[in-house]
Design an enzyme around this catalytic site. Structure first.
Site, PDB file in Angstrom:
ATOM      1  N   GLU A 134       0.874  -1.177   0.000  1.00  0.00           N
ATOM      2  CA  GLU A 134       0.000   0.000   0.000  1.00  0.00           C
ATOM      3  C   GLU A 134       0.908   1.222   0.000  1.00  0.00           C
ATOM      4  O   GLU A 134       1.439   1.611   1.034  1.00  0.00           O
ATOM      5  CB  GLU A 134      -0.909  -0.016   1.241  1.00  0.00           C
ATOM      6  CG  GLU A 134      -1.843  -1.226   1.320  1.00  0.00           C
ATOM      7  CD  GLU A 134      -2.962  -1.187   0.278  1.00  0.00           C
ATOM      8  OE1 GLU A 134      -3.242  -0.100  -0.260  1.00  0.00           O
ATOM      9  OE2 GLU A 134      -3.542  -2.242   0.006  1.00  0.00           O
TER      10      GLU A 134
ATOM     11  N   CYS B 263      -1.927   9.521   2.389  1.00  0.00           N
ATOM     12  CA  CYS B 263      -1.447   8.894   1.153  1.00  0.00           C
ATOM     13  C   CYS B 263      -2.305   9.278  -0.043  1.00  0.00           C
ATOM     14  O   CYS B 263      -1.818   9.339  -1.160  1.00  0.00           O
ATOM     15  CB  CYS B 263      -1.416   7.385   1.312  1.00  0.00           C
ATOM     16  SG  CYS B 263      -2.968   6.706   1.849  1.00  0.00           S
TER      17      CYS B 263
HETATM   18  P1  NAD Z   1       7.456   4.978   7.594  1.00  0.00           P
HETATM   19  O1  NAD Z   1       8.718   5.780   7.648  1.00  0.00           O
HETATM   20  O2  NAD Z   1       6.629   4.823   8.805  1.00  0.00           O
HETATM   21  O3  NAD Z   1       7.829   3.575   6.976  1.00  0.00           O
HETATM   22  C1  NAD Z   1       6.858   2.566   6.818  1.00  0.00           C
HETATM   23  C2  NAD Z   1       7.310   1.305   7.525  1.00  0.00           C
HETATM   24  O4  NAD Z   1       8.485   0.824   6.885  1.00  0.00           O
HETATM   25  C3  NAD Z   1       7.673   1.540   8.987  1.00  0.00           C
HETATM   26  O5  NAD Z   1       7.053   0.557   9.771  1.00  0.00           O
HETATM   27  C4  NAD Z   1       9.182   1.453   8.995  1.00  0.00           C
HETATM   28  O6  NAD Z   1       9.686   0.937  10.200  1.00  0.00           O
HETATM   29  C5  NAD Z   1       9.481   0.521   7.854  1.00  0.00           C
HETATM   30  N1  NAD Z   1      10.789   0.750   7.272  1.00  0.00           N
HETATM   31  C6  NAD Z   1      11.379   1.938   7.016  1.00  0.00           C
HETATM   32  N2  NAD Z   1      12.581   1.764   6.449  1.00  0.00           N
HETATM   33  C7  NAD Z   1      12.753   0.425   6.318  1.00  0.00           C
HETATM   34  C8  NAD Z   1      13.792  -0.405   5.766  1.00  0.00           C
HETATM   35  N3  NAD Z   1      14.895   0.112   5.239  1.00  0.00           N
HETATM   36  N4  NAD Z   1      13.620  -1.742   5.811  1.00  0.00           N
HETATM   37  C9  NAD Z   1      12.506  -2.279   6.333  1.00  0.00           C
HETATM   38  N5  NAD Z   1      11.498  -1.549   6.850  1.00  0.00           N
HETATM   39  C10 NAD Z   1      11.613  -0.222   6.847  1.00  0.00           C
HETATM   40  O7  NAD Z   1       6.470   5.571   6.528  1.00  0.00           O
HETATM   41  P2  NAD Z   1       6.763   6.262   5.144  1.00  0.00           P
HETATM   42  O8  NAD Z   1       7.335   5.273   4.202  1.00  0.00           O
HETATM   43  O9  NAD Z   1       7.408   7.580   5.304  1.00  0.00           O
HETATM   44  O10 NAD Z   1       5.243   6.516   4.767  1.00  0.00           O
HETATM   45  C11 NAD Z   1       4.861   7.483   3.886  1.00  0.00           C
HETATM   46  C12 NAD Z   1       4.563   6.858   2.539  1.00  0.00           C
HETATM   47  O11 NAD Z   1       3.575   5.850   2.702  1.00  0.00           O
HETATM   48  C13 NAD Z   1       3.982   7.831   1.566  1.00  0.00           C
HETATM   49  O12 NAD Z   1       4.498   7.542   0.292  1.00  0.00           O
HETATM   50  C14 NAD Z   1       2.509   7.544   1.611  1.00  0.00           C
HETATM   51  O13 NAD Z   1       1.816   7.921   0.468  1.00  0.00           O
HETATM   52  C15 NAD Z   1       2.501   6.080   1.822  1.00  0.00           C
HETATM   53  N6  NAD Z   1       1.277   5.650   2.468  1.00  0.00           N
HETATM   54  C16 NAD Z   1       0.438   4.817   1.788  1.00  0.00           C
HETATM   55  C17 NAD Z   1      -0.748   4.440   2.363  1.00  0.00           C
HETATM   56  C18 NAD Z   1      -1.707   3.539   1.660  1.00  0.00           C
HETATM   57  O14 NAD Z   1      -2.601   3.024   2.317  1.00  0.00           O
HETATM   58  N7  NAD Z   1      -1.567   3.304   0.375  1.00  0.00           N
HETATM   59  C19 NAD Z   1      -1.090   4.894   3.635  1.00  0.00           C
HETATM   60  C20 NAD Z   1      -0.198   5.712   4.293  1.00  0.00           C
HETATM   61  C21 NAD Z   1       0.991   6.087   3.707  1.00  0.00           C
END
Ligand code: NAD
Length: 459
Positions: free
Chosen positions: A212, A246
């Site tokens: 997602e 998102c």
């Molecule tokens: P985040 O930084 O919380 O990362 C998401 C998860 O990935 C966390 O649990 C984190 O611990 C893990 N993570 C981070 N780096 C990692 C790595 N190198 N290896 C393994 N796991 C790792 O969140 P984010 O990525 O900044 O979230 C924002 C993004 O998510 C935006 O692009 C947003 O559009 C998208 N998003 C999508 C949805 C959806 O439902 N489609 C919902 C919310 C956010």
């Protein structure tokens, strides 16, 4: 959690799953009820944690986090028996006599990795699907929303069955270790770069993944739209949770003849929602941390004319609702998902130009179209590809549990919400059952001409 704890947590969940503990529908309904109870009884604690993490207005915490998850759980509990029922299907002549059905098998031990922007919804809504379908699950909340993560780790063991459902807190190190384990499904919400890490880890055991993700969700405003209303609805979707959604409208492609009216409409809506000084409004959230604050600030600089806002206060993690005008397609703000309260407005001459602009970029999670013409509606919906579309409003399609929610291409794969959540955590197992009283010989060698002729007649 001590790092050597992760393999033993997963092993114990696997034992629970293999024991059949999660299979009875009564267990699943009981866990969904317990989840609802937790959210209702602990509403105050959740609201507080969300305020600390994101300065989330109470109204937004309630609607998009607590109420959203409660409604998903109630719907799932109500329909579970219907969704889980085996589906009888017909059996073709060549396989007669026989009975055929599709069983709804749980996948097994699943991993849910959540993101920080809706830290309750993005962990618990997938968990509802996992539970409803009869799986065990480890949930890894985002370390970026640290207060909510800690609260989930404290409360979930008090309400849900620890033998089958566990919260594991942590950042990259813990997530990497989680990804080293064998899973039956990995359900990840977050950005596309980390999604590649998730998918690469999943290949080791051929584990299916649901991703997602996000992207730059466009708004197209046609000249025949109710322009002021469009501006109000776009401003609402954009500045909800300070743009950290998102499906937030990322940028606007507006017909040049109505651009000035549209920008005026945005200014009016922002004043109506947050007053003359949004910093003082209790209804406007904060940027999650300094790193993201600096990132969003950088996107404002050098990306066009600031028509409104632009003020920032790093100590308060505040960025004003900001509208950028006369933005070029190659401006910094157009190079990545903004994920903050900054709205670039770009002028287009024709609807076709807007369609081409969208189609020349990665497929977005959402597309928003504002028009009164059903022909334009049909044209844009048909000729563009996005996770979902909302016509004449923003974000609200996500709130309909009858619409599967997910991305396409760069915005993700797999969908959930409502029945789709049950389905995505379910293996549809085909079962054919044959009686022993007859054993038609025409399928067995030797393949005589007579048998061949019969088969040709049957097919
Ligand atoms: P985040 O930084 O919380 O990362 C998401 C998860 O990935 C966390 O649990 C984190 O611990 C893990 N993570 C981070 N780096 C990692 C790595 N190198 N290896 C393994 N796991 C790792 O969140 P984010 O990525 O900044 O979230 C924002 C993004 O998510 C935006 O692009 C947003 O559009 C998208 N998003 C999508 C949805 C959806 O439902 N489609 C919902 C919310 C956010």
């Amino acid at each position: 959690m001590a790092s050597n704890g992760i393999p033993s947590v997963v092993e114990s969940l696997r034992k629970s799953f293999q024991s059949g503990r999660t299979r009875p529908l009564g267990w699943r309904e009981g866990q969904l009820s317990a989840l609802i109870k937790m959210l209702k009884e602990r509403e105050g604690e959740f609201t507080q944690a969300l305020t600390k993490d994101l300065g989330k207005p109470q109204f937004e915490s309630f609607t998009a986090e607590l109420a959203f998850v409660i409604q998903e759980a109630v719907l799932s509990r109500k329909n579970l028996r219907k969704w889980a029922r085996p589906e009888k299907v017909s059996t073709p002549l060549v396989a007669q006599p026989g009975k055929s059905e599709v069983r709804k098998d749980p996948l097994g031990v699943t991993l849910v990795i959540g993101a920080w922007n809706y830290p309750v919804q993005l962990t618990l809504a997938p968990l509802i699907g996992a539970i409803a379908a009869g799986n065990c699950a480890v949930v890894k909340p985002s370390e970026v929303a640290a207060h909510t993560s800690a609260l989930l780790a404290k409360l979930v063991p008090l309400y849900l069955d620890q033998e089958c459902i566990r919260i594991v807190e942590g950042a990259i190190q813990e997530t990497t270790e989680l990804l080293d384990q064998k899973w039956d499904l990995i359900f990840y919400t977050g950005n596309g770069n980390v999604a590649k890490v998730i998918m690469a880890a999943a290949t080791k055991n051929l584990t299916p993944v649901v991703l997602e993700l996000g992207g730059k969700s466009p708004c197209i405003v046609d000249s025949d739209a109710d322009v002021t209303l469009a501006a109000r609805r776009i401003a609402w979707g954009k500045f909800y949770n300070a743009g950290q959604t998102c499906t937030a409208p990322d940028y606007v492609l507006v017909k040049d003849s109505v651009e000035a009216e549209f920008v005026d409409g945005l200014k009016g809506a922002i004043r109506e929602f947050y007053g003359d000084n949004p910093k003082k409004s209790p209804d406007f959230a904060r940027i999650v941390n300094q790193r993201h604050h600096q990132r969003v600030r950088r996107l404002i600089d050098g990306s066009g004319e600031v028509a409104l806002g632009g003020e920032a206060d790093e100590a308060d993690r505040y960025i004003a609702p900001t509208v950028l005008r006369n933005v070029k397609a190659d401006a910094p703000v157009m190079a990545e998902e903004i994920f903050g309260p900054v709205l670039p407005v770009l002028k287009v001459k024709e609807t076709d130009e807007a369609i081409e602009f969208v189609n020349s970029r990665p497929k977005p999670l959402a597309l928003y179209l504002f028009t009164r013409s059903s022909q334009t509606q049909e044209k844009v919906v048909t000729r563009t590809s996005s996770g979902g579309v909302c016509v004449n409003h923003t974000i609200l399609h996500v709130a309909n549990p009858n619409l599967p929610f997910g991305g396409v291409g760069a915005s993700g794969m797999g969908a959930y919400h409502g029945k789709a959540s049950f389905d995505v955590f379910t293996h549809k197992k085909s079962v054919m059952s044959k009686p022993n009283w007859i054993d038609p010989g025409f399928i067995y060698p030797p393949y005589t001409e007579g048998k061949f002729g019969l088969v040709k007649k049957l097919i």
